[in-house]
Design an enzyme around this catalytic site. Structure first.
Site, PDB file in Angstrom:
ATOM      1  CE  LYS A 293       1.251   1.229   4.001  1.00 16.23           C
ATOM      2  NZ  LYS A 293       1.454   1.979   4.729  1.00 16.23           N
TER       3      LYS A 293
ATOM      4  CG  HIS B 173       1.757  -4.443   8.427  1.00 17.41           C
ATOM      5  ND1 HIS B 173       1.670  -3.090   7.863  1.00 17.41           N
ATOM      6  CD2 HIS B 173       2.017  -4.060   9.644  1.00 17.41           C
ATOM      7  CE1 HIS B 173       2.047  -2.255   9.059  1.00 17.41           C
ATOM      8  NE2 HIS B 173       2.109  -2.904  10.099  1.00 17.41           N
TER       9      HIS B 173
ATOM     10  CE  LYS C  74      -0.131  -4.277  13.350  1.00 16.98           C
ATOM     11  NZ  LYS C  74       1.206  -4.206  13.875  1.00 16.98           N
TER      12      LYS C  74
ATOM     13  CD  GLU D 282       2.590   4.682  13.505  1.00 18.58           C
ATOM     14  OE1 GLU D 282       3.271   3.693  13.440  1.00 18.58           O
ATOM     15  OE2 GLU D 282       2.329   5.629  12.690  1.00 18.58           O
TER      16      GLU D 282
ATOM     17  CG  HIS E 153      -2.413   0.028   8.280  1.00 12.39           C
ATOM     18  ND1 HIS E 153      -2.161  -1.077   7.224  1.00 12.39           N
ATOM     19  CD2 HIS E 153      -1.145   0.548   8.321  1.00 12.39           C
ATOM     20  CE1 HIS E 153      -1.053  -0.801   6.740  1.00 12.39           C
ATOM     21  NE2 HIS E 153      -0.191   0.086   7.525  1.00 12.39           N
TER      22      HIS E 153
HETATM   23  C1  BG6 Z   1       3.074   1.382   8.177  1.00  8.71           C
HETATM   24  C2  BG6 Z   1       3.154   2.773   7.911  1.00  8.71           C
HETATM   25  O1  BG6 Z   1       2.175   0.674   7.083  1.00  8.71           O
HETATM   26  O2  BG6 Z   1       2.479   1.169   9.154  1.00  8.71           O
HETATM   27  C3  BG6 Z   1       3.804   3.331   8.748  1.00  8.71           C
HETATM   28  O3  BG6 Z   1       3.326   3.202   6.639  1.00  8.71           O
HETATM   29  C4  BG6 Z   1       3.452   2.966  10.230  1.00  8.71           C
HETATM   30  O4  BG6 Z   1       3.886   4.771   8.671  1.00  8.71           O
HETATM   31  C5  BG6 Z   1       3.488   1.396  10.184  1.00  8.71           C
HETATM   32  O5  BG6 Z   1       4.245   3.175  11.322  1.00  8.71           O
HETATM   33  C6  BG6 Z   1       2.791   0.971  11.573  1.00  8.71           C
HETATM   34  O6  BG6 Z   1       2.821  -0.405  11.612  1.00  8.71           O
HETATM   35  P1  BG6 Z   1       3.099  -1.161  12.957  1.00  8.71           P
HETATM   36  O7  BG6 Z   1       2.694  -2.494  12.577  1.00  8.71           O
HETATM   37  O8  BG6 Z   1       4.523  -0.904  13.613  1.00  8.71           O
HETATM   38  O9  BG6 Z   1       1.958  -0.601  13.876  1.00  8.71           O
END
Ligand code: BG6
Length: 489
Positions: A159, A189, A193, A227, A251
Site C-alpha cells: 500500500k 500488514h 497481526k 505512534e 490499515h
Molecule cells: C506502516 C506505515 O504501514 O505501518 C507506517 O507506513 C506505520 O507509517 C506502520 O508506522 C505501523 O505499523 P506497526 O505494525 O508498527 O503498527
C-alpha cells in the site's frame, strides 16, 4: 502486454496449495520496509523451516553488487530481526540472496531469477514483492512482463494502492493486463497481526457477543493508532502520502471492516472479501468537516520535507457505516506521528442501560460507558470493562475489568510477525488476509470528498495527542486514550 499465465482461473484451485520452493523477487530491496520487516521476516521463515526452499533476488535503484547488498541485509537483520542472532543461520541465508540493480533491465533480472531457479532445481514458484511507492508500481509490473516472469508467479503489492480513485483504477488496470486477480496479493500488514485475526475468532467463534454487536447495543467505536515514531528515513515517501493515505485508507479501514462486517458464509477469502467490501460499500463518503488534519511542530524542518508542506502527520475523523447493523453509530478514527504514546486499540463503547436505579453520587457512568477493548499490539490484549460494586457498605460503583493477554496462552512464541504471516500466506496462495481491487477502489471513492477538499493542517506539539480540535469531532464522547487505568501486567 498480454496475459501469459496459463494457470487455472478458479481461485479455489490455487488456494492453500502445499508450499513449493520459491524465488522471492524483492523490489525496493534497499528500502525501509525491506530492511525493517521483509529481510528479517524472510530470514525468520527460513530459520523456522516454514519455506521448503527459498532464493531471494533483490533489486532497487541502487547500484550494488551481491556482497554489498548482503552486507546491508546483514545489518538490517541484526538490527531488526527477532530472537537471538545466529551467525551460522545468517551465513546460510546470505548464500540464498542475489542482487540486481533495477537499472540493469529486464534481461538481467530474468537471468538472476533463472539462476536462482536452477539452484532450487525445477518445480518452484515466483513471489514478486513490490515494496515500491504507488508511482513506481506500474513500471515494475511492466518490467516483470518484459522479463517474462509472470508464469508460476504471485505478486505482493504494498500500500498505498494508488493515491486516489483515478490512480488506483489505472494501477489496477495495469496490474490486470499482466496478472490475474488471483495472482495478486495486496498486502495490509495490520490484517496479518495475530490480534486482528483474533477479532474474527472473538466475534464468530462465540455466542456471547454477536447478538449485541449492533446499533441497538453499541454506542460508538474508536479505532485509535497513535505512534510516537517520527519519519526516520521515509520523508520522501511520507511527504507525498501523509497520515490519511499511509494509515487510514489502508490499515484503519481494514481493521474497521473486520470489526463491522457481517458473518461470512465461510472462513475463506471470497466470503470474507465479500463481507468486507459490503462494509466499504455502506460507508458514507467522508465529509471534510468531520476530519481534523494535523502536522507536528518541527515537521517542516525534517530533512526532505518542504518548508511549506501541507502534508498531515496526524488525522482524526468520524465516519459512518449506513447499513442495518450500524446506522447512526459513529466510528472515530485517529492516527498520527510523534504523539504522546504508541498504541493500537479498537474500543467499543456500549450503550448506557435504559434506566439507572443507582443513586446520584454512586459513581455509575462516572468513568464513561462500559467498553470492550482490543489491543492490537504484538503482545495483544483484550479487556471488557464494566461497573461493579465497590466492596463495603452502601452502593458505590467502580469501573472494573476482565482482561486477557496473549501471553496467557503460553504460545506467544508461535506468533508470526505480521509480514512473515502474510508472506507465508501469499506463498501458500491463501488470499484470506489480503484486500481486493474492488474494496480498495471503494475506499478511495469514499475518500474523494476529503482528498478533493482537505481541511487545513493544524499544528500540534510533539508528544501531545494531536490538535485540540480532536475533542470537537468526538464530543459529547471522549477519546479512550490515554487510558485512565493501565493494563494489568
Ligand atoms: C506502516 C506505515 O504501514 O505501518 C507506517 O507506513 C506505520 O507509517 C506502520 O508506522 C505501523 O505499523 P506497526 O505494525 O508498527 O503498527
Amino acid at each position: 502486454m498480454t496475459q501469459t499465465n496459463s494457470e487455472p482461473h478458479d481461485i479455489r484451485t490455487s488456494l492453500m496449495s502445499p508450499l513449493r520452493s520459491h524465488v522471492v523477487v524483492l523490489f525496493g530491496g534497499t528500502g525501509d520496509l525491506a530492511r525493517r520487516k521483509l529481510l528479517p521476516g524472510l530470514l525468520h521463515l527460513n530459520r523456522a523451516g516454514l519455506v521448503p526452499g527459498c532464493r531471494i533476488v533483490a533489486t532497487s535503484l541502487e547500484e550494488l553488487d551481491d556482497d554489498a547488498f548482503r552486507a546491508l541485509a546483514h545489518d538490517a537483520c541484526r538490527e531488526f530481526g527477532r530472537g537471538t542472532w545466529d551467525e551460522a543461520a545468517w551465513e546460510e541465508f546470505a548464500a540464498t540472496i542475489a542482487y540486481v540493480p533495477q537499472g540493469d533491465g529486464a534481461d538481467a533480472l530474468a537471468g538472476a531469477v533463472g539462476r536462482a531457479e536452477a539452484d532450487l532445481g525445477g518445480d518452484c514458484r515466483r513471489l514478486h514483492y513490490l515494496s515500491v511507492p504507488p508511482a513506481a508500481a506500474r513500471q515494475v509490473i511492466a518490467m516483470l512482463a518484459d522479463a517474462d516472469l509472470v508464469e508460476r508467479s504471485r505478486v505482493i503489492m504494498e500500500k498505498p494502492f494508488g493515491v486516489d480513485l483515478r490512480s488506483s483504477r489505472i494501477l489496477n488496470a495495469a496490474v490486470h493486463e499482466v496478472f490475474r486477480e488471483e495472482q495478486v496479493f495486496r498486502i495490509d500488514h495490520f490484517l496479518g497481526k495475530e490480534a486482528a485475526q483474533n477479532i474474527l475468532a472473538f466475534r464468530f467463534a462465540n455466542g456471547l457477543f454477536e447478538p449485541i454487536w449492533n446499533r441497538n447495543h453499541i454506542d460508538h467505536v474508536q479505532i485509535d493508532v497513535p505512534e510516537t515514531l517520527s519519519l526516520g528515513t521515509r520523508a520522501g515517501f511520507y511527504e507525498s502520502t501523509g497520515a490519511y493515505r499511509d494509515m487510514v485508507v489502508t490499515h484503519l479501514f481494514q481493521v474497521l471492516a473486520f470489526m463491522a462486517m457481517e458473518p461470512p458464509t465461510a472462513l475463506e477469502p471470497l466470503a470474507i472479501s465479500e463481507e468486507k467490501n459490503k462494509v466499504f460499500r455502506s460507508m458514507v463518503p467522508i465529509p471534510p468537516s468531520q476530519v481534523v488534519r494535523g502536522q507536528y511542530l518541527g515537521y517542516r524542518d525534517e530533512p526532505g520535507v518542504s518548508a511549506e508542506s501541507e502534508t498531515e502527520t496526524f488525522v482524526a475523523l468520524r465516519c459512518e457505516i449506513d447499513n442495518w447493523r450500524w446506522a447512526g453509530v459513529p466510528f472515530f478514527l485517529r492516527t498520527g506521528k510523534r504523539l504522546a504514546e504508541g498504541a493500537r486499540i479498537i474500543s467499543i463503547a456500549f450503550r448506557e442501560p435504559p434506566k439507572s436505579m443507582f443513586p446520584a453520587g454512586s459513581g455509575v457512568g462516572a468513568q464513561g460507558p462500559d467498553h470492550l477493548t482490543f489491543d492490537l499490539a504484538d503482545a495483544s490484549k483484550l479487556s471488557l470493562s464494566f461497573y461493579g460494586k465497590r466492596p463495603g457498605p452502601g452502593m458505590k460503583l467502580d469501573k472494573l475489568s476482565l482482561q486477557f493477554a496473549l501471553h496467557e496462552t503460553g504460545r506467544a512464541v508461535d506468533v508470526l510477525e505480521a509480514y512473515e504471516r502474510l508472506i507465508y500466506d501469499a506463498m501458500s496462495g491463501d488470499h484470506t488476509l489480503f484486500t481486493t481491487s474492488d474494496g480498495i477502489e471503494r475506499l478511495w471513492e469514499v475518500s474523494t470528498p476529503l482528498l478533493e477538499d482537505p481541511p487545513p493542517v493544524r499544528p500540534y506539539a510533539p508528544g501531545s495527542w494531536g490538535p485540540n480540535a480532536i475533542h470537537q469531532i468526538i464530543a459529547p464522547h471522549t477519546w479512550r486514550l490515554p487510558f485512565e487505568r493501565a493494563w494489568r501486567e
